[in-house]
Scaffold this active site. Structure first.
Site, PDB file in Angstrom:
ATOM      1  CD  GLU A   8     -21.276 -61.879   9.448  1.00  0.00           C
ATOM      2  OE1 GLU A   8     -20.406 -61.106   9.035  1.00  0.00           O
ATOM      3  OE2 GLU A   8     -22.115 -62.420   8.700  1.00  0.00           O
ATOM      4  CG  ASP A 106     -23.861 -59.670   8.007  1.00  0.00           C
ATOM      5  OD1 ASP A 106     -24.662 -59.590   8.962  1.00  0.00           O
ATOM      6  OD2 ASP A 106     -22.904 -58.892   7.860  1.00  0.00           O
ATOM      7  CE1 TYR A 325     -25.409 -57.451   4.914  1.00  0.00           C
ATOM      8  CE2 TYR A 325     -25.335 -57.526   2.525  1.00  0.00           C
ATOM      9  CZ  TYR A 325     -24.833 -57.918   3.750  1.00  0.00           C
ATOM     10  OH  TYR A 325     -23.768 -58.776   3.813  1.00  0.00           O
TER      11      TYR A 325
END
Length: 733
Positions: A8, A106, A325
């Site tokens: 990403e 992601d 994350y």
């Protein structure tokens, strides 16, 4: 043959080259080894095209053309820079020696959309696998590539992502055009509306109206000092037992005479301790952080905006590899993480402020996991915790250090025992009047010890209870003397304005007031937006001048108030409706709903919204103009007042350019910021704003903060924090 990996961001692509085997050659827009090519998007490279690209007639905004509902949504590059990188990725996808593709964007809804749009516009049809990881450590990346998921498994997530994108286009594009056509003259410029931003704005406007309509009511409290030394607060035992009486109001007296009567009645008299109730209570550690709860805490503790917290957390995740994350909506861990928990705690031992708590966790034979591990409550990603690598906190920025501190302490705290308290409630009766005394003592700090809290000495009061006091040893039936008594006049207060912390809570529960942590968890699926998008929603409202920051508070501007006034009866302002849409997107994601059915409902909603806005009475759109009292320059002699108009707050002696009157004016636009009536009122009444205001921009376009001051000549100037007042006039229009 080669595998093409699409990340990403450029930074993630570099992490992948470091973690994967082989030597990678840098080709500026991609990396290549003997059997692998790694390239990257830069966020969203592709977007849905604008209405005028379907048909040129849509260049002109006309109500008759609405709603615009494409038969099929089309895509294009977001801008020239995106187009350049998109061409690179397309060429790599089309290479004959690339036979397999890995989606390494992601691991979430938006990451899925970024890849899906890139892949769709490339025109290729090659097998796709999905990298799904929770941290960017080398170990996590290697394990992720050992367990790649078939692309087909993520089709439902892709459908939810496309549904979100198309729904936002349908609602935002049509509602914005309709509202702008109808209300441009009164709101000023484009009236931007959206599926999430508009109900969020409605929450702020509703609260502001409650504050403006609030009429304070007086009430009185009666305090007594007893001998032996302790304090008591008068209360009505009947109201205390009444479930309909709000907590705290059982101590309120509505008449000053009644309060003074009690003071006179008990002063100097002897009373009796009617009851002494001692209860032990425990409090479990709070759940682990998801993004929203982390943003709430950082706002409450440090004054961080939601965006600032997200930026620091994202940097800790991507750059420092220090946390997992961050854009997660879960506050639990999955069972497969259990073997990593003690190694993670071990990485914190070498950091002095965590050493004691980390060693406690490591000494546990068995970790308490019942409130921590719950596979059913983990969807895409687990809660935010530190990673199991060494942490060089000296390399962290100040923001990163604070956010890491919150995450690390919360992680260690959940494995500590509950905090234990002893609460004591004493009821003293004097002349048939009852006084209540409360004390709270920490017996065992438990998890609060991670935050530096220690057990209290036996006689030391807690500081959390507003009625807590240092209590002597008291027994039921004991005689005490009222050393003094007094009444205290108070007023009811309006509801507090939203801060970013409280607004994030309201967005999470679609406007419902929910303090209970577990209940809030259950309501998440019907929230406004997602943890990943809420910060940007708030910033969007600020950029569009619908809301502004006033210290820690968020306030709707006159423009924001006017937008919601215009849409008063429209369901677009309903947090519950948008929350239901978010729930339906979640259903699509989990295979319990169909994209076509959802979009059909959104199309119907867009039609009804356009019809409702088209039918608005223009007279009702005319904004109310406030009056702020006598003109400070001429009002005492002439009776002229300060009244709001479209551009300023000015003296009513102004009639025209030829008849300028006394000339007093406070311009609404100051250094790129709109001044609300409340700010103008503060300048007129106090001579300066109460808070240092943000949102100003210098002539060079740089943002700055300052207090506004009305000088002796009636001109508005800046006063910068920790600096002398500038002589530069603030008024720019």
């Amino acid at each position: 043959m080669k595998t093409l990996i699409i990340a990403e961001k450029p930074s993630v692509a570099r992490d992948l080259t470091d973690a994967l085997p082989g030597t990678f050659e840098n080709h500026e827009s991609y990396y290549e080894s003997e059997d692998t090519v790694i390239t990257f998007a830069v966020g969203h490279l592709v977007e849905l095209i604008a209405p005028e690209e379907y048909d040129e007639r849509f260049k002109k905004w006309r109500m008759d053309d609405l709603p615009i509902i494409p038969d099929e949504f089309r895509l294009h590059a977001r801008d020239k820079k995106a187009e350049k990188q998109l061409k690179v990725i397309h060429k790599l996808l089309q290479r004959d020696d690339v036979d397999k593709v890995v989606n390494a964007c992601d691991a979430g809804r938006e990451g899925e959309l970024i890849f899906a749009y890139i892949y769709e516009t490339s025109g290729v049809d090659k097998p796709v696998e999905r990298l799904w990881i929770n941290s960017l450590t080398k170990t996590a990346i290697k394990e992720g590539f050992e367990h790649l998921r078939p692309g087909e498994q993520l089709r439902q997530l892709e459908a939810a992502a496309r549904s979100r994108s198309e729904a936002d286009w349908l609602v935002g594009m049509n509602a914005t055009r309709a509202a702008t056509i109808r209300g441009r003259a009164w709101v000023g410029g484009v009236v931007s509306l959206g599926r999430v931003q508009t109900p969020t704005l409605a929450l702020l406007v509703k609260r502001e109206r409650e504050i403006q309509a609030f009429v304070p009511e007086p009430y009185w409290l009666v305090h007594a000092s007893f001998d032996p030394r302790y304090q008591g607060l008068w209360f009505d035992p009947i109201k205390a037992d009444d479930k309909d009486t709000p907590t705290g109001q059982e101590t309120w007296l509505k008449e000053a005479e009644r309060a003074q009567e009690i003071v006179d009645k008990v002063s100097g008299k002897t009373g009796t301790v009617e009851s002494v109730e001692r209860k032990e209570q425990s409090q479990s550690a709070p759940l682990l952080y998801d993004l929203t709860s982390l943003q709430r805490d950082a706002n409450s503790r440090f004054g961080f905006s939601a965006r600032r917290t997200l930026q620091a957390a994202q940097s800790l995740y991507e750059g420092k590899k220090a946390i997992t994350y961050p854009r997660t909506s879960s506050r639990y861990l999955s069972g497969d993480l259990v073997p990593q928990l003690k190694p993670t705690a071990e990485t914190l031992v070498d950091i002095p402020e965590y050493e004691t708590a980390a060693r406690f966790v490591l000494r546990l034979d068995k970790l308490p996991l019942s409130r921590v591990v719950n596979d059913a409550r983990v969807d895409d990603h687990h809660a935010i915790i530190p990673t199991d690598v060494e942490h060089d906190v000296s390399s962290f920025s100040p923001d990163e250090r604070r956010i890491f501190d919150l995450v690390a302490k919360r992680f260690l705290a959940v494995f500590h025992p509950p905090a234990r308290y002893a609460r004591t409630t004493v009821v003293t009766v004097v002349e048939d009047e009852r006084f209540r005394t409360r004390g709270k003592v920490t017996l065992e700090a438990g998890w609060r010890g991670v935050y530096g809290v220690e057990a209290d000495a036996p006689s030391k009061p807690g500081e959390e209870d507003p009625e807590s006091a240092e209590l002597p040893a008291l027994e039921k039936g004991q005689q005490v003397v009222v050393a003094s008594a007094e009444s205290e006049a108070k007023e009811t207060k309006p509801p507090a304005r939203y801060t970013e912390a409280t607004l994030l809570s309201a967005m999470e529960t679609a406007g419902k007031f929910v303090d209970d942590e577990e209940l809030r968890e259950a309501m998440k699926e019907r929230g406004l937006g997602t943890p990943a998008t809420r910060a940007e929603t708030i910033e969007t409202l600020i950029r569009r001048e619908y809301i502004e920051r006033g210290g820690k508070d968020l306030l709707p501007t006159p423009k924001g108030l006017q937008v919601i006034t215009m849409l008063e009866e429209n369901k677009l302002t309903s947090p519950e409706l948008t929350g239901d849409w978010e729930k339906r997107l979640g259903d699509i994601e989990h295979g319990n709903g169909a994209k076509d059915d959802f979009i059909k409902g959104i199309e119907d909603f867009a039609r009804s919204t356009v019809e409702a806005i088209a039918a608005l009475d223009k007279e009702k759109l005319r904004p109310e103009r406030v009056e702020l009292g006598l003109c400070p320059r001429c009002g005492a002699e002439t009776g002229e007042i300060i009244r709001e108009n479209s551009k300023a707050y000015g003296c009513t002696s102004w009639k025209s350019r030829e008849e300028t009157g006394c000339g007093f004016v406070i311009w609404k636009r100051v250094a790129g910021r709109t001044l609300t009536p409340e700010v103008a009122r503060q300048l007129l009444e106090e001579g300066k704003t109460k808070e240092v205001l943000s949102g100003f921009r210098s002539r060079a376009g740089k943002p700055f903060r300052a207090r506004l001051v009305l000088n002796d000549e009636g001109k508005v100037e800046f006063e910068f924090p920790a600096r002398a007042r500038t002589a530069e006039p603030a008024a720019t229009e």
